[in-house]
Scaffold this motif. Structure first.
Motif, PDB file in Angstrom:
ATOM      1  N   SER A 117      -3.815   2.959   3.638  1.00  0.00           N
ATOM      2  CA  SER A 117      -3.245   2.601   4.929  1.00  0.00           C
ATOM      3  C   SER A 117      -2.065   1.659   4.761  1.00  0.00           C
ATOM      4  O   SER A 117      -1.014   1.826   5.406  1.00  0.00           O
ATOM      5  CB  SER A 117      -4.326   1.952   5.803  1.00  0.00           C
ATOM      6  OG  SER A 117      -3.808   1.583   7.058  1.00  0.00           O
ATOM      7  N   PHE A 118      -2.204   0.666   3.884  1.00  0.00           N
ATOM      8  CA  PHE A 118      -1.094  -0.255   3.624  1.00  0.00           C
ATOM      9  C   PHE A 118       0.113   0.483   3.051  1.00  0.00           C
ATOM     10  O   PHE A 118       1.262   0.222   3.428  1.00  0.00           O
ATOM     11  CB  PHE A 118      -1.535  -1.372   2.670  1.00  0.00           C
ATOM     12  CG  PHE A 118      -2.197  -2.527   3.360  1.00  0.00           C
ATOM     13  CD1 PHE A 118      -1.514  -3.267   4.315  1.00  0.00           C
ATOM     14  CD2 PHE A 118      -3.491  -2.890   3.054  1.00  0.00           C
ATOM     15  CE1 PHE A 118      -2.123  -4.338   4.956  1.00  0.00           C
ATOM     16  CE2 PHE A 118      -4.115  -3.954   3.689  1.00  0.00           C
ATOM     17  CZ  PHE A 118      -3.420  -4.680   4.639  1.00  0.00           C
ATOM     18  N   ALA A 119      -0.122   1.398   2.112  1.00  0.00           N
ATOM     19  CA  ALA A 119       0.980   2.150   1.509  1.00  0.00           C
ATOM     20  C   ALA A 119       1.705   2.979   2.569  1.00  0.00           C
ATOM     21  O   ALA A 119       2.945   3.060   2.575  1.00  0.00           O
ATOM     22  CB  ALA A 119       0.451   3.058   0.398  1.00  0.00           C
ATOM     23  N   MET A 120       0.962   3.572   3.490  1.00  0.00           N
ATOM     24  CA  MET A 120       1.586   4.361   4.551  1.00  0.00           C
ATOM     25  C   MET A 120       2.411   3.485   5.482  1.00  0.00           C
ATOM     26  O   MET A 120       3.519   3.855   5.895  1.00  0.00           O
ATOM     27  CB  MET A 120       0.509   5.108   5.335  1.00  0.00           C
ATOM     28  CG  MET A 120      -0.144   6.249   4.573  1.00  0.00           C
ATOM     29  SD  MET A 120      -1.373   7.106   5.591  1.00  0.00           S
ATOM     30  CE  MET A 120      -0.337   7.746   6.910  1.00  0.00           C
ATOM     31  N   ILE A 121       1.875   2.329   5.837  1.00  0.00           N
ATOM     32  CA  ILE A 121       2.602   1.417   6.734  1.00  0.00           C
ATOM     33  C   ILE A 121       3.905   0.945   6.085  1.00  0.00           C
ATOM     34  O   ILE A 121       4.959   0.888   6.721  1.00  0.00           O
ATOM     35  CB  ILE A 121       1.704   0.228   7.118  1.00  0.00           C
ATOM     36  CG1 ILE A 121       0.554   0.718   8.016  1.00  0.00           C
ATOM     37  CG2 ILE A 121       2.515  -0.856   7.820  1.00  0.00           C
ATOM     38  CD1 ILE A 121      -0.506  -0.337   8.269  1.00  0.00           C
ATOM     39  N   VAL A 122       3.842   0.642   4.786  1.00  0.00           N
ATOM     40  CA  VAL A 122       5.048   0.222   4.070  1.00  0.00           C
ATOM     41  C   VAL A 122       6.082   1.340   4.033  1.00  0.00           C
ATOM     42  O   VAL A 122       7.292   1.104   4.147  1.00  0.00           O
ATOM     43  CB  VAL A 122       4.681  -0.228   2.641  1.00  0.00           C
ATOM     44  CG1 VAL A 122       5.931  -0.388   1.779  1.00  0.00           C
ATOM     45  CG2 VAL A 122       3.897  -1.532   2.679  1.00  0.00           C
ATOM     46  N   SER A 123       5.613   2.580   3.876  1.00  0.00           N
ATOM     47  CA  SER A 123       6.545   3.715   3.756  1.00  0.00           C
ATOM     48  C   SER A 123       7.291   3.997   5.051  1.00  0.00           C
ATOM     49  O   SER A 123       8.387   4.573   5.020  1.00  0.00           O
ATOM     50  CB  SER A 123       5.790   4.970   3.327  1.00  0.00           C
ATOM     51  OG  SER A 123       5.035   5.515   4.403  1.00  0.00           O
ATOM     52  N   GLY A 124       6.718   3.609   6.227  1.00  0.00           N
ATOM     53  CA  GLY A 124       7.328   3.934   7.518  1.00  0.00           C
ATOM     54  C   GLY A 124       8.732   3.378   7.679  1.00  0.00           C
ATOM     55  O   GLY A 124       9.704   4.142   7.837  1.00  0.00           O
ATOM     56  N   LEU A 167       9.683  15.219  -1.765  1.00  0.00           N
ATOM     57  CA  LEU A 167       9.289  13.988  -2.460  1.00  0.00           C
ATOM     58  C   LEU A 167      10.490  13.076  -2.675  1.00  0.00           C
ATOM     59  O   LEU A 167      10.898  12.798  -3.813  1.00  0.00           O
ATOM     60  CB  LEU A 167       8.608  14.333  -3.790  1.00  0.00           C
ATOM     61  CG  LEU A 167       7.200  14.916  -3.667  1.00  0.00           C
ATOM     62  CD1 LEU A 167       6.641  15.238  -5.031  1.00  0.00           C
ATOM     63  CD2 LEU A 167       6.278  13.958  -2.919  1.00  0.00           C
ATOM     64  N   SER A 168      11.063  12.586  -1.580  1.00  0.00           N
ATOM     65  CA  SER A 168      12.039  11.510  -1.655  1.00  0.00           C
ATOM     66  C   SER A 168      11.288  10.218  -1.973  1.00  0.00           C
ATOM     67  O   SER A 168      10.054  10.160  -1.856  1.00  0.00           O
ATOM     68  CB  SER A 168      12.777  11.385  -0.326  1.00  0.00           C
ATOM     69  OG  SER A 168      11.869  11.012   0.702  1.00  0.00           O
ATOM     70  N   PRO A 169      11.984   9.136  -2.373  1.00  0.00           N
ATOM     71  CA  PRO A 169      11.270   7.881  -2.686  1.00  0.00           C
ATOM     72  C   PRO A 169      10.337   7.397  -1.571  1.00  0.00           C
ATOM     73  O   PRO A 169       9.169   7.083  -1.851  1.00  0.00           O
ATOM     74  CB  PRO A 169      12.412   6.901  -2.974  1.00  0.00           C
ATOM     75  CG  PRO A 169      13.488   7.765  -3.535  1.00  0.00           C
ATOM     76  CD  PRO A 169      13.405   9.054  -2.764  1.00  0.00           C
ATOM     77  N   PRO A 170      10.779   7.331  -0.292  1.00  0.00           N
ATOM     78  CA  PRO A 170       9.825   6.869   0.731  1.00  0.00           C
ATOM     79  C   PRO A 170       8.694   7.855   0.945  1.00  0.00           C
ATOM     80  O   PRO A 170       7.553   7.451   1.232  1.00  0.00           O
ATOM     81  CB  PRO A 170      10.690   6.716   1.993  1.00  0.00           C
ATOM     82  CG  PRO A 170      11.893   7.551   1.748  1.00  0.00           C
ATOM     83  CD  PRO A 170      12.127   7.505   0.273  1.00  0.00           C
ATOM     84  N   HIS A 171       8.979   9.146   0.820  1.00  0.00           N
ATOM     85  CA  HIS A 171       7.914  10.132   0.992  1.00  0.00           C
ATOM     86  C   HIS A 171       6.916  10.066  -0.161  1.00  0.00           C
ATOM     87  O   HIS A 171       5.733  10.400   0.027  1.00  0.00           O
ATOM     88  CB  HIS A 171       8.501  11.532   1.098  1.00  0.00           C
ATOM     89  CG  HIS A 171       9.137  11.821   2.423  1.00  0.00           C
ATOM     90  ND1 HIS A 171       9.749  13.012   2.721  1.00  0.00           N
ATOM     91  CD2 HIS A 171       9.248  11.051   3.541  1.00  0.00           C
ATOM     92  CE1 HIS A 171      10.229  12.976   3.962  1.00  0.00           C
ATOM     93  NE2 HIS A 171       9.933  11.799   4.482  1.00  0.00           N
ATOM     94  N   THR A 172       7.367   9.659  -1.348  1.00  0.00           N
ATOM     95  CA  THR A 172       6.444   9.503  -2.471  1.00  0.00           C
ATOM     96  C   THR A 172       5.450   8.377  -2.198  1.00  0.00           C
ATOM     97  O   THR A 172       4.249   8.507  -2.474  1.00  0.00           O
ATOM     98  CB  THR A 172       7.225   9.221  -3.766  1.00  0.00           C
ATOM     99  OG1 THR A 172       8.124  10.314  -4.017  1.00  0.00           O
ATOM    100  CG2 THR A 172       6.288   9.063  -4.943  1.00  0.00           C
ATOM    101  N   VAL A 173       5.946   7.274  -1.640  1.00  0.00           N
ATOM    102  CA  VAL A 173       5.050   6.180  -1.259  1.00  0.00           C
ATOM    103  C   VAL A 173       4.083   6.644  -0.175  1.00  0.00           C
ATOM    104  O   VAL A 173       2.875   6.364  -0.222  1.00  0.00           O
ATOM    105  CB  VAL A 173       5.857   4.964  -0.767  1.00  0.00           C
ATOM    106  CG1 VAL A 173       4.928   3.847  -0.291  1.00  0.00           C
ATOM    107  CG2 VAL A 173       6.775   4.447  -1.872  1.00  0.00           C
ATOM    108  N   LEU A 174       4.619   7.374   0.816  1.00  0.00           N
ATOM    109  CA  LEU A 174       3.776   7.900   1.892  1.00  0.00           C
ATOM    110  C   LEU A 174       2.717   8.849   1.341  1.00  0.00           C
ATOM    111  O   LEU A 174       1.540   8.782   1.729  1.00  0.00           O
ATOM    112  CB  LEU A 174       4.650   8.619   2.918  1.00  0.00           C
ATOM    113  CG  LEU A 174       3.931   9.312   4.076  1.00  0.00           C
ATOM    114  CD1 LEU A 174       3.197   8.289   4.931  1.00  0.00           C
ATOM    115  CD2 LEU A 174       4.915  10.113   4.928  1.00  0.00           C
ATOM    116  N   ALA A 175       3.129   9.747   0.431  1.00  0.00           N
ATOM    117  CA  ALA A 175       2.188  10.711  -0.150  1.00  0.00           C
ATOM    118  C   ALA A 175       1.084   9.997  -0.918  1.00  0.00           C
ATOM    119  O   ALA A 175      -0.088  10.393  -0.853  1.00  0.00           O
ATOM    120  CB  ALA A 175       2.924  11.694  -1.057  1.00  0.00           C
ATOM    121  N   ALA A 176       1.434   8.924  -1.641  1.00  0.00           N
ATOM    122  CA  ALA A 176       0.413   8.164  -2.370  1.00  0.00           C
ATOM    123  C   ALA A 176      -0.603   7.573  -1.402  1.00  0.00           C
ATOM    124  O   ALA A 176      -1.819   7.588  -1.655  1.00  0.00           O
ATOM    125  CB  ALA A 176       1.074   7.071  -3.205  1.00  0.00           C
TER     126      ALA A 176
END
Length: 399
Positions: free
Chosen positions: A121-128, A145-154
């Motif tokens: 959940s924290f990783a998704m919030i950071v990616s927004g 898989l752009s950099p922010p989408h990679t964080v979101l995917a994780a």
């Protein structure tokens, strides 16, 4: 973090977990927070598929699109429900049994799956905000898989794994009588597979790619570990098959539903007419190799030799690649032909900014050689061996 017991990596299907039953409910029921994380895992992956369709159909978007809201709703639900569970387990006197069965982190205590969901959940919030800044700075993403989408995917994958752990804990603590917990575990496993297939859309989804070496190498790397892990940890005899059926069913529902909604591109260049939301491609026929996995997991005799898990993993790796090759080689040709160009199969629907041409009905690569299949088999072997270890560990998770 720790669990009540450590899985032996050489465990073969058939053994029962020996950890003490600390949190089982008398009626084998499923509490609301488990339903919440299952809903969250579904919401994020459905939102992800919807968001890809939005980009392929409309192009222009903002942070506040409905697809984005579905993704972040799942992250918020997982974070809040698991955060509440951790606080309750840590401080509530009435939760003494849950406290004993929890995992301690930074002085707080809660189920292992809850901690994994909170991290996701924290990783998704950071990616927004990172993703919003990225689009404002660089425009639309060229790749998924752009950099922010990679964080979101994780973060998304972490929520899927956390949901699996919370459900498998409930299954293991409830015993054989909790049919609902068993079914929820198969569902959670299928949603994980769906999330990974969505992340790997550019490598797996299009039938034009399904006679390339890359398709079989990527498939061999990401699918056996979850099919074998789910089959190993499940109380069902058909764990991998059930998870693959969930993956295919949810994908088909999204494919059929999205086609029903009218939409048009809002960002140039517009190179082809688009009148409805572009759906995801027809799912891989993963149920066939999954069935092979279950048959081998249940039928191969348990051996006393220390090499037995390696033998089983090798057999599964070969069977997975052979079964996937047998079904996708010919089914991809059907999807590229006229038979696949209809509502039911959803083929031949392309992004608004892709120029029409004969490439739509051709294989982009045809590089499957004996050496490629050998490498795919070796990768599937390693993936299956990892899945066998992981599934053995999950079968003992009680916290």
């Amino acid at each position: 973090m720790s669990t009540t017991a450590t899985a032996d990596s050489t465990t073969i299907p058939g053994s029962e977990p020996q950890a003490p039953d600390l949190t089982a409910e008398a009626d084998g029921g499923v509490p609301w927070y488990v339903w919440a994380v299952v809903f969250a895992s579904t919401s994020v992956v459905v939102g992800g598929i919807w968001d890809i369709s939005w980009h392929r159909t409309i192009g222009r978007d903002s942070f506040w699109t409905a697809a984005h809201m579905a993704i972040y709703l799942g992250g918020v639900v997982a974070g809040l429900s698991c955060g509440w569970l951790v606080l309750r387990t840590t401080f509530a006197q009435s939760a003494a049994a849950d406290h004993a069965a929890g995992v301690t982190f930074w002085g707080f205590r809660g189920p292992l799956g809850a901690w994994v969901c909170i991290w996701g959940s924290f990783a998704m919030i950071v990616s927004g905000p990172f993703d919003d800044w990225w689009h404002n700075t660089y425009g639309l993403d060229v790749e998924i898989l752009s950099p922010p989408h990679t964080v979101l995917a994780a973060g998304i994958i972490a929520i899927q794994i956390g949901a699996m752990l919370m459900v498998v804990s409930r299954q293991n603590n409830s015993g054989a009588e909790s049919r609902l917990a068993q079914l929820l575990f198969l569902y959670a496993g299928g949603v994980v597979i769906l999330a990974l297939a969505t992340v790997a859309t550019e490598y797996l989804a299009f039938p034009n790619d399904q006679r390339s070496a890359g398709f079989y190498l990527v498939s061999a790397g990401i699918f056996p570990v979850f099919l074998v892990g789910t089959s190993r940890a499940s109380r069902s005899r058909w764990g991998a098959t059930g998870a693959a059926a969930v993956y295919m069913t949810v994908t088909l529902l999204m494919m059929w539903i999205l086609q029903l909604f009218s939409a048009e591109p809002l960002l140039g260049p517009i190179l082809r007419p688009v009148e409805n939301m572009i759906p995801p491609a027809f799912p891989l026929l993963l149920i066939v190799p999954a069935l092979a996995v279950d048959v081998l997991m249940r039928r191969l005799p348990e051996q006393a030799s220390r090499l037995s898990p390696w033998i089983l993993s090798g057999a599964i790796g070969v069977a997975f690649v052979a079964a996937l090759l047998a079904v996708q080689w010919y089914f991809s040709a059907f999807l590229l032909g006229e038979g696949g160009r209809n509502f039911l199969f959803g083929a031949d629907q392309w992004d608004y900014n892709s120029s029409p041409g004969p490439w739509q009905y051709e294989y982009w690569e045809s590089t499957v050689q004996a050496s490629s299949l050998l490498w795919a088999g070796l990768i599937a072997f390693a993936s299956a061996r990892t899945g066998l270890w992981w599934g053995g560990w999950m079968s003992r998770v009680r916290r």
